[in-house]
Design a protein around this motif. Structure first.
Motif, mmCIF file in Angstrom:
data_model
loop_
_atom_site.group_PDB
_atom_site.id
_atom_site.type_symbol
_atom_site.label_atom_id
_atom_site.label_comp_id
_atom_site.label_asym_id
_atom_site.label_seq_id
_atom_site.Cartn_x
_atom_site.Cartn_y
_atom_site.Cartn_z
ATOM 1 N N THR A 1 1.640 19.082 6.356
ATOM 2 C CA THR A 1 1.491 20.584 5.656
ATOM 3 C C THR A 1 0.739 21.092 4.981
ATOM 4 O OG1 THR A 1 3.927 20.823 4.634
ATOM 5 C CG2 THR A 1 3.364 21.059 7.427
ATOM 6 N N THR A 2 0.438 20.787 3.690
ATOM 7 C CA THR A 2 0.190 21.138 2.590
ATOM 8 C C THR A 2 -1.932 21.168 2.835
ATOM 9 O OG1 THR A 2 -0.728 20.268 0.328
ATOM 10 C CG2 THR A 2 -1.347 18.390 1.984
ATOM 11 N N ASP A 3 -2.053 22.197 2.294
ATOM 12 C CA ASP A 3 -3.412 23.217 1.891
ATOM 13 C C ASP A 3 -4.539 21.838 1.438
ATOM 14 O OD1 ASP A 3 -2.560 25.239 3.782
ATOM 15 O OD2 ASP A 3 -1.983 26.041 2.177
ATOM 16 N N ARG A 4 -3.961 21.091 0.768
ATOM 17 C CA ARG A 4 -4.579 20.028 -0.421
ATOM 18 C C ARG A 4 -5.323 18.888 0.807
ATOM 19 N NH1 ARG A 4 -1.513 17.162 -4.400
ATOM 20 N NH2 ARG A 4 -4.094 16.848 -4.804
ATOM 21 N N GLU A 5 -6.330 18.726 0.601
ATOM 22 C CA GLU A 5 -6.958 17.657 1.661
ATOM 23 C C GLU A 5 -6.566 16.638 1.028
ATOM 24 O OE1 GLU A 5 -11.330 18.603 1.408
ATOM 25 O OE2 GLU A 5 -11.286 20.441 3.266
ATOM 26 N N CYS A 6 -5.095 15.780 1.208
ATOM 27 C CA CYS A 6 -5.248 14.911 0.784
ATOM 28 C C CYS A 6 -4.131 14.566 1.947
ATOM 29 C CB CYS A 6 -4.622 14.643 -0.347
ATOM 30 S SG CYS A 6 -3.326 15.646 0.008
ATOM 31 N N SER A 7 -4.189 12.685 1.601
ATOM 32 C CA SER A 7 -3.160 11.910 3.577
ATOM 33 C C SER A 7 -3.184 10.374 2.300
ATOM 34 C CB SER A 7 -3.691 12.063 4.370
ATOM 35 O OG SER A 7 -4.880 11.154 4.165
ATOM 36 N N ALA A 8 -2.365 9.411 3.270
ATOM 37 C CA ALA A 8 -2.388 7.988 2.766
ATOM 38 C C ALA A 8 -1.875 7.440 4.397
ATOM 39 C CB ALA A 8 -1.229 7.794 2.310
ATOM 40 N N ASN A 9 -1.707 6.782 4.891
ATOM 41 C CA ASN A 9 -1.854 6.016 6.055
ATOM 42 C C ASN A 9 -0.733 5.885 6.529
ATOM 43 O OD1 ASN A 9 -4.907 4.347 5.545
ATOM 44 N ND2 ASN A 9 -4.838 5.353 7.518
ATOM 45 N N TYR A 10 0.524 5.505 4.863
ATOM 46 C CA TYR A 10 1.546 5.460 4.992
ATOM 47 C C TYR A 10 2.200 6.207 3.724
ATOM 48 C CZ TYR A 10 1.114 2.083 8.772
ATOM 49 O OH TYR A 10 1.511 1.478 9.685
ATOM 50 N N VAL A 11 3.999 6.227 4.244
ATOM 51 C CA VAL A 11 4.653 6.683 2.767
ATOM 52 C C VAL A 11 5.884 5.539 2.809
ATOM 53 C CG1 VAL A 11 5.710 8.133 1.752
ATOM 54 C CG2 VAL A 11 3.640 8.746 3.048
ATOM 55 N N VAL A 12 5.993 5.329 1.667
ATOM 56 C CA VAL A 12 7.183 4.347 1.235
ATOM 57 C C VAL A 12 7.670 5.344 0.769
ATOM 58 C CG1 VAL A 12 8.416 2.131 0.118
ATOM 59 C CG2 VAL A 12 6.568 2.479 2.011
ATOM 60 N N GLY A 13 9.617 5.451 1.069
ATOM 61 C CA GLY A 13 10.329 6.207 0.310
ATOM 62 C C GLY A 13 10.681 5.642 -1.057
ATOM 63 N N LYS A 14 12.000 6.588 -1.608
ATOM 64 C CA LYS A 14 12.698 6.325 -2.104
ATOM 65 C C LYS A 14 14.061 4.826 -2.581
ATOM 66 C CE LYS A 14 15.731 10.829 -1.906
ATOM 67 N NZ LYS A 14 15.887 11.253 -3.446
ATOM 68 N N ASP A 15 14.551 5.652 -1.214
ATOM 69 C CA ASP A 15 15.131 4.660 0.144
ATOM 70 C C ASP A 15 15.077 3.593 0.667
ATOM 71 O OD1 ASP A 15 13.999 6.474 1.953
ATOM 72 O OD2 ASP A 15 15.474 7.265 2.770
ATOM 73 N N GLY A 16 13.748 2.931 0.781
ATOM 74 C CA GLY A 16 12.752 2.067 1.668
ATOM 75 C C GLY A 16 12.114 2.671 2.737
ATOM 76 N N SER A 17 12.772 3.969 3.383
ATOM 77 C CA SER A 17 12.012 4.426 4.254
ATOM 78 C C SER A 17 10.679 4.090 4.063
ATOM 79 C CB SER A 17 12.960 5.601 5.087
ATOM 80 O OG SER A 17 12.254 6.580 3.575
ATOM 81 N N ILE A 18 10.146 4.122 5.599
ATOM 82 C CA ILE A 18 8.732 4.017 5.755
ATOM 83 C C ILE A 18 7.962 4.721 6.463
ATOM 84 C CG2 ILE A 18 6.707 2.217 6.729
ATOM 85 C CD1 ILE A 18 8.435 -0.214 5.727
ATOM 86 N N GLY A 19 7.338 5.838 6.375
ATOM 87 C CA GLY A 19 6.541 7.181 7.274
ATOM 88 C C GLY A 19 5.449 6.181 7.397
ATOM 89 N N LEU A 20 4.850 6.835 9.187
ATOM 90 C CA LEU A 20 3.268 6.909 9.283
ATOM 91 C C LEU A 20 2.305 8.171 9.175
ATOM 92 C CD1 LEU A 20 1.005 5.634 10.722
ATOM 93 C CD2 LEU A 20 1.866 5.419 13.139
ATOM 94 N N SER A 21 1.444 8.906 8.722
ATOM 95 C CA SER A 21 1.101 9.321 7.855
ATOM 96 C C SER A 21 0.123 10.051 9.113
ATOM 97 C CB SER A 21 1.466 10.078 6.566
ATOM 98 O OG SER A 21 0.099 11.545 6.976
ATOM 99 N N VAL A 22 -1.157 8.644 8.696
ATOM 100 C CA VAL A 22 -2.612 8.054 9.470
ATOM 101 C C VAL A 22 -2.275 7.316 10.129
ATOM 102 C CG1 VAL A 22 -4.929 8.284 9.106
ATOM 103 C CG2 VAL A 22 -3.379 10.111 7.787
ATOM 104 N N ASP A 23 -2.559 7.592 11.628
ATOM 105 C CA ASP A 23 -2.654 5.682 12.229
ATOM 106 C C ASP A 23 -4.053 4.729 11.209
ATOM 107 O OD1 ASP A 23 -1.893 6.775 14.556
ATOM 108 O OD2 ASP A 23 -2.874 7.817 14.540
ATOM 109 N N GLU A 24 -3.277 3.613 11.730
ATOM 110 C CA GLU A 24 -4.531 2.472 11.301
ATOM 111 C C GLU A 24 -5.613 2.405 10.912
ATOM 112 O OE1 GLU A 24 -2.416 -0.998 11.026
ATOM 113 O OE2 GLU A 24 -0.723 -0.422 10.107
ATOM 114 N N LYS A 25 -5.754 3.067 12.559
ATOM 115 C CA LYS A 25 -7.211 3.721 13.096
ATOM 116 C C LYS A 25 -7.687 4.487 12.363
ATOM 117 C CE LYS A 25 -5.615 6.950 16.380
ATOM 118 N NZ LYS A 25 -7.228 7.442 16.738
#
Length: 267
Positions: free
Chosen positions: A47-71
């Motif tokens: 949702t950000t207007d900034r041009e930024c991202s990462a393939n994965y996000v690791v949360g403080k609780d150990g959760s793991i999220g996918l933001s950009v496909d590995e391909k």
């Protein structure tokens, strides 16, 4: 090209380049500067207007999220060439120096990096304390950091100082052996395995170091500089102290410095 099955939340951002133009052969770990969950991190990138991202996000609780496909290439490291070849991982962290992460986040990070390496045929992680090795992938180095390409603290000293430990632990898992290796540094010549620990002052005792390439610090904490590292073996500890980055620190009889006793067993 698959994504990690460890991800429990997926929200793909528009901030990406599809497809990436290089085989995945590098790991780049970042700190997100906020104690977020993986969902919060992925939602931010979506949702950000900034041009930024990462393939994965690791949360403080150990959760793991996918933001950009590995391909696809994320927009993460201020360097297009690096992001085309790297899987980038943002880890939730404190908002102030040294940008520490929770134990749950660190454990999840290790699991994620191991999984990425297995699926992408990365047989060994190699971290170098030399920037030139990292940015030019010399001496087998395949771990980079954001501060290599921009005037930033990322990934923060807490994670930066643990890259050698991350490489060693992931390599042990990949190789199914007791020695993981994977750090390019110059060890000090002053510390040798002990044969009995005689002649030390205070109340010395012996420990067996179980991790490969365990850093020797100038003081009891990861906030102190590195004097090199020691290999697995038996060493004499002459003093104990608490400090940043470990449950307890031990001072080596040789005077070479301090080691984390979390990776040593009393014998």
């Amino acid at each position: 090209m698959s994504n990690s099955a460890l991800a429990t939340y997926t929200r793909i951002t528009k901030n990406k380049t599809s497809p990436r133009n290089h085989t995945i052969d590098t790991i780049t770990i970042h700190c997100i500067v906020g104690q977020w969950t993986a969902k919060q991190g992925c939602d931010y990138f979506a949702t950000t207007d900034r041009e930024c991202s990462a393939n994965y996000v690791v949360g403080k609780d150990g959760s793991i999220g996918l933001s950009v496909d590995e391909k696809d290439r994320s927009w993460c490291s201020s360097n297009s060439a690096n992001d085309h070849r790297a899987i980038t991982i943002e880890v939730a962290s404190d908002t102030t120096h040294p940008y520490a992460v929770t134990d749950a986040a660190f454990a999840a990070l290790l699991n994620l990096v191991e999984d990425i390496c297995r699926r992408n045929g990365i047989k060994k992680l190699v971290w170098s304390t030399n920037k030139n090795d990292r940015v030019n992938h010399l001496n087998g180095c395949n771990m980079t950091v954001h501060r290599d390409y921009a005037n930033k603290a990322c990934p923060g000293d807490y994670l930066y100082n643990r890259h050698g430990e991350i490489a060693a632990e992931v390599n042990r898992r990949l190789q199914g052996a007791s020695s993981g290796g994977g750090v390019v540094v110059t060890p000090p010549a002053t510390e040798k395995p002990t044969d009995g620990g005689t002649g030390a002052t205070a109340t010395p005792y012996l420990v067996r170091v179980t991790i490969s390439d365990l850093y020797i610090r100038k003081g009891p904490g990861t906030n102190y500089g590195k004097n090199g590292f020691i290999k697995p073996g038996v060493y004499t500890i002459v003093e104990e102290s608490t400090g940043t980055g470990a449950t307890k620190w031990g001072k080596l009889k040789s005077g070479a410095g301090w080691i984390s006793l979390d990776y040593a067993k009393r014998v």
